[in-house]
Design an enzyme around this catalytic site. Structure first.
Site, PDB file in Angstrom:
ATOM      1  N   LEU A  92       0.828  -1.201   0.000  1.00  0.00           N
ATOM      2  CA  LEU A  92       0.000   0.000   0.000  1.00  0.00           C
ATOM      3  C   LEU A  92       0.871   1.262   0.000  1.00  0.00           C
ATOM      4  O   LEU A  92       1.972   1.265   0.557  1.00  0.00           O
ATOM      5  CB  LEU A  92      -0.912  -0.014   1.230  1.00  0.00           C
ATOM      6  N   HIS A 108       1.821 -11.084  10.121  1.00  0.00           N
ATOM      7  CA  HIS A 108       2.990 -11.549   9.372  1.00  0.00           C
ATOM      8  C   HIS A 108       3.410 -12.899   9.941  1.00  0.00           C
ATOM      9  O   HIS A 108       3.491 -13.051  11.161  1.00  0.00           O
ATOM     10  CB  HIS A 108       4.125 -10.525   9.502  1.00  0.00           C
TER      11      HIS A 108
END
Ligand code: GRF
Length: 205
Positions: A92, A108
Site C-alpha cells: 500500500l 505476518h
C-alpha cells in the site's frame, strides 16, 4: 461494537477466524465488508456465505493510486473503524496507510522485525527462517505504517522450528497460531485496550 473492513487476496483462513470470533462474541465488532484485488479469491466466497458484503476491486486497468482511491471509497462507504489486512498481496502507498494510521493491522507469519519487508511473504518467509537456522519462528500482529512490516507490534507468539521442517510444514504449524492471534489482537482493539506509544503498543488491563 466496531465495524471491521478486511482486505484479502487469497484463501482467507484468517478472515474466517475473524468472522467466527465476531459471531461467537469474542470480538466486540463485526466484519462489514471484505475487499479483494482478486475476483476469484475464496475470501469473497467466505464473506458471502456469512452474508457479508464482498467486493472485488481488481487493479488491472487502473493506476495504483486510482485503485487505492476506489478501495478507500469502498471502506469509507462501509464506515469501517478498523482495516484488517489478511493476506492482502499488494504493497500500500503511504497515502493510503496514513489515512488509516493506528486503525489498520496486518499479520505476518514470522517474528518481526526478523524476516519481514519487501519480498518476505508466504513460503519465502518460512524458507528464509529455515535456511538461517532459526530455532524459533511464529507470527506477529502489528499496526501498519508506511515501512513494510515495520509498524508497532501488538502481539506475537512463537513455535519451534524442527530439524525436519520444510517451508510447508513450518507454515502449517504457524497458520493455526495466526487464527488465534489475529482475533485476539482485534478483540483488544475493539475493547479499546491498545494504546500506541511511539514504537510500543501498551495493552491496557
Ligand atoms: C497468512 O499466512 C498471513 O500471515 C499472511 O498471509 C497469509 C494469509 O493466509 N499475511 P489466509 O488467506 O488467511 O489463509
Amino acid at each position: 461494537m466496531i465495524r471491521i473492513g478486511v482486505l484479502a487476496s487469497g484463501g482467507g483462513t484468517n478472515l474466517q477466524a475473524i468472522i467466527d470470533a465476531c459471531e461467537r462474541g469474542d470480538i466486540d465488532g463485526s466484519v462489514v465488508i471484505v475487499i479483494s484485488d482478486k475476483a476469484d479469491a475464496y475470501s469473497l466466497v467466505r464473506a458471502r456465505k456469512r452474508g457479508i458484503e464482498a467486493v472485488s476491486i481488481p487493479p488491472e486497468g487502473t493506476g495504483r493510486e486510482e485503485h487505492e482511491k476506489l478501495v478507500d471509497a469502498t471502506l469509507q462507504k462501509a464506515r469501517v473503524d478498523l482495516v484488517v489486512l489478511a493476506g492482502y498481496m499488494r504493497i500500500l502507498t503511504p497515502w493510503f496507510i496514513n489515512r488509516y494510521l493506528g486503525r489498520m493491522m496486518n499479520i505476518h507469519p514470522a517474528l518481526l522485525p526478523s524476516f519481514g519487508g519487501k519480498g518476505m511473504y508466504g513460503e519465502h518467509v518460512h524458507r528464509a527462517v529455515i535456511e538461517y537456522g532459526c530455532k524459533l519462528s511464529g507470527c506477529t500482529v502489528h499496526f501498519v505504517v508506511p515501512e513494510v512490516d515495520g509498524g508497532p507490534i501488538i502481539i506475537q507468539e512463537s513455535v519451534p522450528v524442527l530439524e525436519e521442517d520444510t517451508p510447508d510444514s513450518l507454515a502449517s504449524r504457524i497458520h493455526p497460531l495466526e487464527h488465534k492471534l489475529y482475533p485476539k489482537a482485534i478483540a483488544l482493539f475493539a475493547s479499546g485496550k491498545l494504546k500506541i506509544e511511539g514504537r510500543r503498543v501498551r495493552i491496557i488491563d
